[in-house]
Write a protein that holds these residues in place. Structure first.
Motif, PDB file in Angstrom:
ATOM      1  N   TYR A  74      65.954 126.630  86.365  1.00 33.06           N
ATOM      2  CA  TYR A  74      67.018 127.055  87.289  1.00 33.06           C
ATOM      3  C   TYR A  74      66.523 126.746  88.702  1.00 33.06           C
ATOM      4  CZ  TYR A  74      70.420 129.890  89.760  1.00 33.06           C
ATOM      5  OH  TYR A  74      71.414 130.304  90.606  1.00 33.06           O
TER       6      TYR A  74
ATOM      7  N   GLN B 164      65.594 127.166  92.260  1.00 35.71           N
ATOM      8  CA  GLN B 164      65.471 128.242  93.260  1.00 35.71           C
ATOM      9  C   GLN B 164      65.707 127.673  94.665  1.00 35.71           C
ATOM     10  OE1 GLN B 164      65.249 131.348  92.528  1.00 35.71           O
ATOM     11  NE2 GLN B 164      64.646 131.210  90.366  1.00 35.71           N
ATOM     12  N   SER B 165      66.342 128.489  95.507  1.00 32.95           N
ATOM     13  CA  SER B 165      66.718 127.993  96.838  1.00 32.95           C
ATOM     14  C   SER B 165      65.501 127.708  97.720  1.00 32.95           C
ATOM     15  CB  SER B 165      67.636 129.008  97.521  1.00 32.95           C
ATOM     16  OG  SER B 165      66.972 130.259  97.584  1.00 32.95           O
TER      17      SER B 165
ATOM     18  N   ASN C 126      62.719 126.146  96.692  1.00 35.91           N
ATOM     19  CA  ASN C 126      61.888 125.064  96.151  1.00 35.91           C
ATOM     20  C   ASN C 126      61.612 123.969  97.184  1.00 35.91           C
ATOM     21  OD1 ASN C 126      61.769 126.377  93.744  1.00 35.91           O
ATOM     22  ND2 ASN C 126      63.179 125.038  92.639  1.00 35.91           N
TER      23      ASN C 126
ATOM     24  N   THR D 285      68.285 134.560  97.136  1.00 38.09           N
ATOM     25  CA  THR D 285      67.053 134.930  96.433  1.00 38.09           C
ATOM     26  C   THR D 285      67.440 135.548  95.090  1.00 38.09           C
ATOM     27  OG1 THR D 285      67.036 137.173  97.287  1.00 38.09           O
ATOM     28  CG2 THR D 285      65.958 135.488  98.644  1.00 38.09           C
ATOM     29  N   PHE D 286      66.443 135.938  94.279  1.00 44.33           N
ATOM     30  CA  PHE D 286      66.812 136.622  93.021  1.00 44.33           C
ATOM     31  C   PHE D 286      66.825 138.144  93.166  1.00 44.33           C
ATOM     32  CE2 PHE D 286      62.233 135.468  91.650  1.00 44.33           C
ATOM     33  CZ  PHE D 286      61.711 136.730  91.890  1.00 44.33           C
TER      34      PHE D 286
ATOM     35  N   PRO E 103      69.976 132.060  86.181  1.00 42.97           N
ATOM     36  CA  PRO E 103      68.668 132.462  86.714  1.00 42.97           C
ATOM     37  C   PRO E 103      67.795 133.249  85.752  1.00 42.97           C
ATOM     38  CG  PRO E 103      70.454 133.639  87.822  1.00 42.97           C
ATOM     39  CD  PRO E 103      71.105 132.621  86.939  1.00 42.97           C
TER      40      PRO E 103
ATOM     41  N   ASP F  35      64.236 131.766  83.601  1.00 42.33           N
ATOM     42  CA  ASP F  35      62.873 131.558  84.108  1.00 42.33           C
ATOM     43  C   ASP F  35      62.149 132.869  84.338  1.00 42.33           C
ATOM     44  OD1 ASP F  35      62.981 128.784  84.212  1.00 42.33           O
ATOM     45  OD2 ASP F  35      63.876 128.784  86.229  1.00 42.33           O
TER      46      ASP F  35
ATOM     47  N   SER G 161      57.967 130.066  90.545  1.00 40.24           N
ATOM     48  CA  SER G 161      58.286 128.661  90.264  1.00 40.24           C
ATOM     49  C   SER G 161      57.118 127.736  90.573  1.00 40.24           C
ATOM     50  CB  SER G 161      59.497 128.230  91.096  1.00 40.24           C
ATOM     51  OG  SER G 161      59.249 128.521  92.463  1.00 40.24           O
TER      52      SER G 161
ATOM     53  N   SER H 205      57.361 133.468  94.653  1.00 43.65           N
ATOM     54  CA  SER H 205      58.561 134.006  93.999  1.00 43.65           C
ATOM     55  C   SER H 205      59.715 134.066  94.985  1.00 43.65           C
ATOM     56  CB  SER H 205      58.294 135.416  93.468  1.00 43.65           C
ATOM     57  OG  SER H 205      57.264 135.381  92.507  1.00 43.65           O
ATOM     58  N   ASN H 206      60.896 133.699  94.518  1.00 41.75           N
ATOM     59  CA  ASN H 206      62.082 133.681  95.378  1.00 41.75           C
ATOM     60  C   ASN H 206      62.726 135.072  95.426  1.00 41.75           C
ATOM     61  OD1 ASN H 206      64.101 132.681  97.016  1.00 41.75           O
ATOM     62  ND2 ASN H 206      65.318 131.863  95.313  1.00 41.75           N
TER      63      ASN H 206
END
Ligand SMILES: Cc1cc2nc3c(=O)[nH]c(=O)nc-3n(C[C@H](O)[C@H](O)[C@H](O)COP(=O)(O)OP(=O)(O)OC[C@H]3O[C@@H](n4cnc5c(N)ncnc54)[C@H](O)[C@@H]3O)c2cc1C
Length: 576
Positions: A176, A178-179, A181, A340-341, A365, A368, A372, A406-407
């Protein structure tokens, strides 16, 4: 397991009390052995597991929910002794208590460590079979590299030449996007400290790269879903008894051959016995294995006698040398409108919707785990603590610390806010602890002392790791994105205050090893020889994380899987 007769929940269903092999513990190592030994149709194998089934347990399947598994029925729920390095706190010490063991509750990070970690084992063992070069075939037997859940183009995110498509345990890249990355990758280009490593599982782990995880098509791959998967569990020579808590191993026929296993099953109060005609293999993990050995009188004679336990075999190193990676999660606020998550953890309705999506399509999401990318680094050569300490890393190409990105918030999340989390770990610690008995009652939990941050080297290294996290977030790629540190980190403005912050929040990575350490055949110290045999005894081997005399500079499941694959070959060869 309604469709599979070989997994029993009741003692009455067990077809026999005598097997060729009895394996204690259905975790990472135990299930590899259960699978590989039953490839031989003439070997009858029983696995005894204290926990229950992983089947249909949704929390164990959904990768993103991996952080919700500690402190549940799937966890032994151990607590450590007060830790002087952590301001006297006793901390939670999770261990899997379910089929799959800790691989059913872990974070699924798949990292093998450096080639020097393995070459150091080979040197200690005086046996080249433990070296990086020799274990490659076991790597390949374990790993089945799988496309990520979103089937994106993975070119440049790993090096296929280091991966295998014919193993049993699935491994994949994040599925997935992540914003953050692109900012992470940009930072590898902007700052030489964080240079990009295309594949940290090549044996050269230093640098920053994409996380690989034991996930298959958006679902956890544990030793239970893989090595005890449908293809294997129907073998007529494989038997697994759940809710079976082993208390001791016994020597019934002659005093060196510990081939009888004593256990309690379900609610029964009467202990039961099963016998192994060939071998008993302890795979109960770094806490469970020394606990069983000590209860059986296998350990330091004088320590056991103070508890009133008769010594059956004097082996002073049982339970010593407990080694773990200290772990600290730090968080920073980021701009409010970022994707974010955090909202998944803050909003139950959203989490439920995403779970529906995961169940229907295995996308979104939840496919994962919570990071990441990873970064493995060495301390600078002029780092003052290195001048006073023999370098504890396995060699000049092996890391001292790790950052995981981590996001979103890592830890107990506040009800509002958006975050970036960076987890720091000391992966070459010098602190050592122990597992000891509390009493002569085998059902009492042992005293677990991981000795976290007990040495100056370890606290200094953690301090350096947190400073490195700060340098990372000050890179141009994060300008205007990261706002300010969350919580007590904001006040950690001097080294002394940073140490207080670290000691007040650090916990375990759950990467413990070393309590039944392997040593050379001729060595007087240690618990097992390089072929996993308990020194001085017959019919008893140990195959799990407890035999690793040093903690690898990696998350520990991949090394355990690899060595368990090797152990299966060693055992098959012994009974050819
Ligand atoms: C919360 C958590 C997160 C982790 N995250 C990661 C990660 O992201 N990546 C990674 O590489 N590693 C991770 N690890 C570590 C990794 O999972 C372990 O190193 C690995 O599973 C150890 O394998 P093992 O076979 O030694 O023990 P385990 O996998 O723990 O298996 C031991 C088994 O023995 C059973 N057992 C114990 N005592 C008895 C008894 N008396 N009778 C019967 N059965 C018994 C247990 O119930 C368990 O099923 C994590 C571990 C935990 C707990």
């Amino acid at each position: 397991h309604p469709a599979v007769a070989a997994v029993y929940g009741r003692l009455a269903d067990l077809p026999s009390r005598t097997f060729d092999f009895v394996i204690v513990g259905a975790g990472a190592a135990g299930n590899v052995l259960a699978n590989r030994l039953t490839e031989h149709a003439n070997f009858n194998v029983l696995v005894l597991e204290a926990g229950g089934s992983n089947q249909d347990e949704v929390l164990t399947m959904v990768p993103f929910f991996c952080t919700r598994l500690s402190n549940t029925i799937y966890d032994w729920n151990y607590t450590t002794t007060p830790q002087p390095g952590l301001m006297g706190r006793s901390i939670a010490f999770p261990r899997g208590h379910v089929l799959g063991g800790s691989t059913s509750i872990n974070g699924m990070f798949y990292s093998r460590g450096s080639f020097e970690d393995y070459d150091r084992y080979a040197k200690i063992a005086e046996d080249a079979a433990w070296s990086w070069k020799s274990i490659q075939r076991y790597n390949r037997r374990n790993e089945m590299f799988f496309p990520p859940a979103d089937h994106h183009d993975t070119t440049g995110q790993y090096d296929p030449s280091f991966h295998s498509a014919r193993g049993i345990n699935s491994v994949s890249l994040p599925g997935y996007p992540q914003s953050i990355n692109h900012r992470i990758i940009q930072t590898t280009q902007d700052l030489s400290e964080f240079s990009f490593n295309r594949d940290m599982n090549s044996g050269n782990s230093l640098g920053l790269g994409w996380l690989q995880a034991t996930i298959k098509g958006g679902r956890r791959s544990s030793s239970a879903t893989s090595y005890l998967g449908p293809k294997f569990i129907s073998r007529p020579n494989l038997h697994v008894l759940m809710n079976a808590r082993v208390t001791r191993v016994l020597a019934m026929h002659h005093d060196r051959a510990f081939q009888t296993v004593e256990f309690l099953q379900g609610q029964q109060e009467q202990t039961q016995l099963v016998h192994a005609q060939k071998e008993v293999i302890l795979s109960a993990g770094t806490i469970g294995t020394p606990h069983i050995l000590l209860n059986s009188g296998i350990g330091d004679r004088s320590e056991l006698s103070t508890l009133g336990i008769p010594s059956t075999h004097h082996l002073p190193d049982v339970g010593k040398n407990l080694t773990d990676h200290p772990r600290l999660a730090s968080n920073w606020f980021v701009r409010g409108n970022e994707r974010t998550f955090d909202n998944i953890n803050q909003n139950v309705t959203l989490a439920t919707e995403l779970l529906d999506q995961w169940e229907e399509t295995q996308t979104g999401p939840l496919v994962d785990t919570f990071a990441s990318h990873l970064f493995f680094a060495r301390l600078p050569p002029n780092f003052s603590r290195l001048e006073h300490t023999n370098d504890p890393a396995a060699g000049p190409n092996s890391p001292h610390y790790e950052l995981g990105f981590s996001n979103g918030f890592v830890g107990l999340i506040p009800s509002t806010g958006t975050f970036i989390g960076i987890t720091t770990r000391v992966v070459s610690p010098t602190s050592r602890g122990s597992v000891k008995l509390k009493s002569n009652n085998p059902l009492d939990f042992p005293l677990i002392d991981p000795g976290l941050l007990a040495t100056e080297f370890d606290i200094s290294t953690m301090r350096e790791a947190v400073k490195s996290a700060w340098r990372f977030l000050r890179a141009p790629a994060w300008k205007g994105y990261v706002l300010e540190p969350y919580g007590a980190l904001a006040n950690a403005t001097t080294d002394a205050l940073l140490d207080d912050y670290i000691r007040s929040l650090t916990g375990t990575s759950a990467h413990c090893v070393g309590t039944a350490g392997m040593s050379a055949r001729s060595a007087a110290h240690g618990v097992v020889d390089p072929d996993f045999k308990v020194k001085g005894l017959d019919g008893l081997r140990i195959v799990d994380a407890s035999v690793l005399p040093f903690v690898p500079s990696a998350h520990t499941q991949a090394p355990v899987y690899i060595f368990a694959e090797r152990a299966a070959d060693v055992i098959k060869a012994a009974w050819r």
